[in-house]
Scaffold this motif. Sequence first.
Motif, PDB file in Angstrom:
ATOM      1  N   MET A   1      -6.967   0.486 -14.630  1.00 17.83           N
ATOM      2  CA  MET A   1      -5.657   0.114 -15.172  1.00 17.83           C
ATOM      3  C   MET A   1      -4.522   0.766 -14.391  1.00 17.83           C
ATOM      4  SD  MET A   1      -6.554  -2.010 -17.397  1.00 17.83           S
ATOM      5  CE  MET A   1      -5.040  -2.365 -18.220  1.00 17.83           C
ATOM      6  N   GLY A   2      -4.876   1.436 -13.292  1.00 16.05           N
ATOM      7  CA  GLY A   2      -3.872   2.072 -12.457  1.00 16.05           C
ATOM      8  C   GLY A   2      -3.311   3.335 -13.066  1.00 16.05           C
ATOM      9  N   ASP A   3      -2.277   3.845 -12.431  1.00 14.80           N
ATOM     10  CA  ASP A   3      -1.601   5.052 -12.892  1.00 14.80           C
ATOM     11  C   ASP A   3      -0.267   5.111 -12.147  1.00 14.80           C
ATOM     12  OD1 ASP A   3      -0.606   7.622 -13.396  1.00 14.80           O
ATOM     13  OD2 ASP A   3      -2.605   8.547 -13.326  1.00 14.80           O
ATOM     14  N   SER A   4       0.820   4.882 -12.844  1.00 10.87           N
ATOM     15  CA  SER A   4       2.139   4.814 -12.203  1.00 10.87           C
ATOM     16  C   SER A   4       2.605   6.159 -11.650  1.00 10.87           C
ATOM     17  CB  SER A   4       3.179   4.261 -13.174  1.00 10.87           C
ATOM     18  OG  SER A   4       3.319   5.111 -14.289  1.00 10.87           O
ATOM     19  N   ARG A   5       1.879   7.244 -11.959  1.00  6.21           N
ATOM     20  CA  ARG A   5       2.243   8.544 -11.389  1.00  6.21           C
ATOM     21  C   ARG A   5       1.824   8.650  -9.927  1.00  6.21           C
ATOM     22  NH1 ARG A   5      -0.645  12.644 -14.981  1.00  6.21           N
ATOM     23  NH2 ARG A   5      -2.256  11.085 -14.632  1.00  6.21           N
ATOM     24  N   TRP A   6       0.885   7.818  -9.484  1.00  7.37           N
ATOM     25  CA  TRP A   6       0.495   7.762  -8.076  1.00  7.37           C
ATOM     26  C   TRP A   6       1.544   6.956  -7.337  1.00  7.37           C
ATOM     27  CZ3 TRP A   6      -4.029   9.408  -5.465  1.00  7.37           C
ATOM     28  CH2 TRP A   6      -4.977  10.050  -6.281  1.00  7.37           C
ATOM     29  N   ARG A   7       2.097   7.524  -6.259  1.00 13.25           N
ATOM     30  CA  ARG A   7       3.134   6.852  -5.470  1.00 13.25           C
ATOM     31  C   ARG A   7       2.714   6.749  -4.014  1.00 13.25           C
ATOM     32  NH1 ARG A   7       7.942   4.934  -8.098  1.00 13.25           N
ATOM     33  NH2 ARG A   7       7.673   5.683 -10.206  1.00 13.25           N
ATOM     34  N   LEU A   8       2.991   5.607  -3.429  1.00  9.08           N
ATOM     35  CA  LEU A   8       2.794   5.398  -2.007  1.00  9.08           C
ATOM     36  C   LEU A   8       4.139   4.981  -1.439  1.00  9.08           C
ATOM     37  CD1 LEU A   8       0.863   5.142   0.448  1.00  9.08           C
ATOM     38  CD2 LEU A   8       0.504   2.756  -0.228  1.00  9.08           C
ATOM     39  N   SER A   9       4.545   5.638  -0.375  1.00  6.65           N
ATOM     40  CA  SER A   9       5.823   5.343   0.261  1.00  6.65           C
ATOM     41  C   SER A   9       5.560   4.957   1.708  1.00  6.65           C
ATOM     42  CB  SER A   9       6.724   6.578   0.183  1.00  6.65           C
ATOM     43  OG  SER A   9       7.956   6.313   0.790  1.00  6.65           O
ATOM     44  N   LEU A  10       6.113   3.827   2.139  1.00  2.00           N
ATOM     45  CA  LEU A  10       5.939   3.331   3.500  1.00  2.00           C
ATOM     46  C   LEU A  10       7.298   3.132   4.143  1.00  2.00           C
ATOM     47  CD1 LEU A  10       3.365   0.470   2.750  1.00  2.00           C
ATOM     48  CD2 LEU A  10       2.853   2.833   3.418  1.00  2.00           C
ATOM     49  N   SER A  11       7.432   3.532   5.400  1.00  2.00           N
ATOM     50  CA  SER A  11       8.645   3.255   6.183  1.00  2.00           C
ATOM     51  C   SER A  11       8.248   2.290   7.282  1.00  2.00           C
ATOM     52  CB  SER A  11       9.217   4.522   6.803  1.00  2.00           C
ATOM     53  OG  SER A  11       9.780   5.333   5.816  1.00  2.00           O
ATOM     54  N   LEU A  12       8.884   1.141   7.298  1.00  2.00           N
ATOM     55  CA  LEU A  12       8.558   0.124   8.282  1.00  2.00           C
ATOM     56  C   LEU A  12       9.759  -0.773   8.519  1.00  2.00           C
ATOM     57  CD1 LEU A  12       8.118  -2.686   6.480  1.00  2.00           C
ATOM     58  CD2 LEU A  12       6.007  -1.528   5.918  1.00  2.00           C
ATOM     59  N   GLU A  13       9.646  -1.631   9.503  1.00  2.00           N
ATOM     60  CA  GLU A  13      10.708  -2.580   9.795  1.00  2.00           C
ATOM     61  C   GLU A  13      10.167  -3.985   9.595  1.00  2.00           C
ATOM     62  OE1 GLU A  13      13.893  -3.635  13.294  1.00  2.00           O
ATOM     63  OE2 GLU A  13      13.022  -1.633  13.168  1.00  2.00           O
ATOM     64  N   ALA A  14      10.808  -4.726   8.712  1.00  2.00           N
ATOM     65  CA  ALA A  14      10.389  -6.103   8.437  1.00  2.00           C
ATOM     66  C   ALA A  14      11.084  -7.058   9.397  1.00  2.00           C
ATOM     67  CB  ALA A  14      10.719  -6.472   6.999  1.00  2.00           C
ATOM     68  N   GLY A  15      10.367  -8.106   9.739  1.00  2.00           N
ATOM     69  CA  GLY A  15      10.918  -9.146  10.609  1.00  2.00           C
ATOM     70  C   GLY A  15      11.680 -10.180   9.812  1.00  2.00           C
ATOM     71  N   PRO A  16      12.053 -11.279  10.444  1.00  2.00           N
ATOM     72  CA  PRO A  16      12.866 -12.299   9.778  1.00  2.00           C
ATOM     73  C   PRO A  16      12.176 -12.986   8.598  1.00  2.00           C
ATOM     74  CG  PRO A  16      12.171 -13.042  11.956  1.00  2.00           C
ATOM     75  CD  PRO A  16      11.776 -11.599  11.830  1.00  2.00           C
ATOM     76  N   HIS A  17      10.834 -12.913   8.539  1.00  2.00           N
ATOM     77  CA  HIS A  17      10.111 -13.553   7.434  1.00  2.00           C
ATOM     78  C   HIS A  17       9.747 -12.565   6.334  1.00  2.00           C
ATOM     79  CE1 HIS A  17       9.980 -17.212   9.748  1.00  2.00           C
ATOM     80  NE2 HIS A  17       9.499 -16.526  10.772  1.00  2.00           N
ATOM     81  N   GLY A  18      10.261 -11.333   6.436  1.00  2.31           N
ATOM     82  CA  GLY A  18      10.046 -10.339   5.388  1.00  2.31           C
ATOM     83  C   GLY A  18       8.753  -9.563   5.488  1.00  2.31           C
ATOM     84  N   LEU A  19       8.010  -9.711   6.572  1.00  2.00           N
ATOM     85  CA  LEU A  19       6.774  -8.965   6.769  1.00  2.00           C
ATOM     86  C   LEU A  19       6.954  -7.971   7.908  1.00  2.00           C
ATOM     87  CD1 LEU A  19       4.192 -11.839   6.353  1.00  2.00           C
ATOM     88  CD2 LEU A  19       4.674  -9.980   4.765  1.00  2.00           C
ATOM     89  N   PRO A  20       6.073  -6.971   8.018  1.00  2.00           N
ATOM     90  CA  PRO A  20       6.217  -5.994   9.107  1.00  2.00           C
ATOM     91  C   PRO A  20       6.299  -6.675  10.474  1.00  2.00           C
ATOM     92  CG  PRO A  20       4.578  -5.259   7.545  1.00  2.00           C
ATOM     93  CD  PRO A  20       4.939  -6.662   7.155  1.00  2.00           C
ATOM     94  N   ASP A  21       7.172  -6.156  11.306  1.00  2.00           N
ATOM     95  CA  ASP A  21       7.455  -6.735  12.615  1.00  2.00           C
ATOM     96  C   ASP A  21       6.658  -5.989  13.687  1.00  2.00           C
ATOM     97  OD1 ASP A  21       8.799  -7.027  15.220  1.00  2.00           O
ATOM     98  OD2 ASP A  21      10.335  -8.102  14.088  1.00  2.00           O
ATOM     99  N   THR A  22       5.724  -6.683  14.349  1.00  2.00           N
ATOM    100  CA  THR A  22       4.866  -6.030  15.331  1.00  2.00           C
ATOM    101  C   THR A  22       5.646  -5.532  16.546  1.00  2.00           C
ATOM    102  OG1 THR A  22       4.295  -8.175  16.293  1.00  2.00           O
ATOM    103  CG2 THR A  22       2.789  -7.268  14.663  1.00  2.00           C
ATOM    104  N   ALA A  23       6.667  -6.262  16.977  1.00  2.00           N
ATOM    105  CA  ALA A  23       7.467  -5.818  18.129  1.00  2.00           C
ATOM    106  C   ALA A  23       8.246  -4.551  17.772  1.00  2.00           C
ATOM    107  CB  ALA A  23       8.411  -6.919  18.586  1.00  2.00           C
ATOM    108  N   ALA A  24       8.793  -4.495  16.570  1.00  2.00           N
ATOM    109  CA  ALA A  24       9.526  -3.305  16.127  1.00  2.00           C
ATOM    110  C   ALA A  24       8.577  -2.113  16.022  1.00  2.00           C
ATOM    111  CB  ALA A  24      10.211  -3.568  14.791  1.00  2.00           C
ATOM    112  N   TRP A  25       7.353  -2.351  15.549  1.00  2.00           N
ATOM    113  CA  TRP A  25       6.371  -1.267  15.468  1.00  2.00           C
ATOM    114  C   TRP A  25       6.062  -0.730  16.865  1.00  2.00           C
ATOM    115  CZ3 TRP A  25       1.499  -0.752  17.595  1.00  2.00           C
ATOM    116  CH2 TRP A  25       0.807   0.396  17.207  1.00  2.00           C
TER     117      TRP A  25
END
Length: 125
Positions: free
Chosen positions: A16-40
């Motif tokens: 059932m999960g646990d909202s106290r667990w947090r994952l934080s990601l820093s990335l750059e999204a491309g024009p379609h809203g997904l991670p951008d491989t060229a920016a990476w």
Amino acid sequence: MQRITLTLLSAPGLPMGDSRWRLSLSLEAGPHGLPDTAAWAARTADWSAALTPPDAAPRLGDIHHDDDFGCWSLRLAEEGHSLGDAAQEFIQFPAMLRPGETLVTRAPDGSERAWRIVEVMTTGA
């Protein structure tokens, strides 16, 4: 760059999960809203990650892209170990990086964790 904050929706031992667990990601999204491989490729050092479990120190890591297979992965260092020793978890991104969507990570043993995106914030980086 975007800072994506997620909470645990389900995982082995926590169906059932646990909202106290947090994952934080820093990335750059491309024009379609997904991670951008060229920016990476241009700024891999900026693509960071942090897992914050309840009642424990955060585990720091990063995000990688494998050009040969076209997939993204997450590395999180264990306490006392370097990031180079970390196992890679494959990341299955949702169609869009927006609150309410689900992101899935798959560990080398095949176990999966589902994460709900709770915040997407554009940073100045």
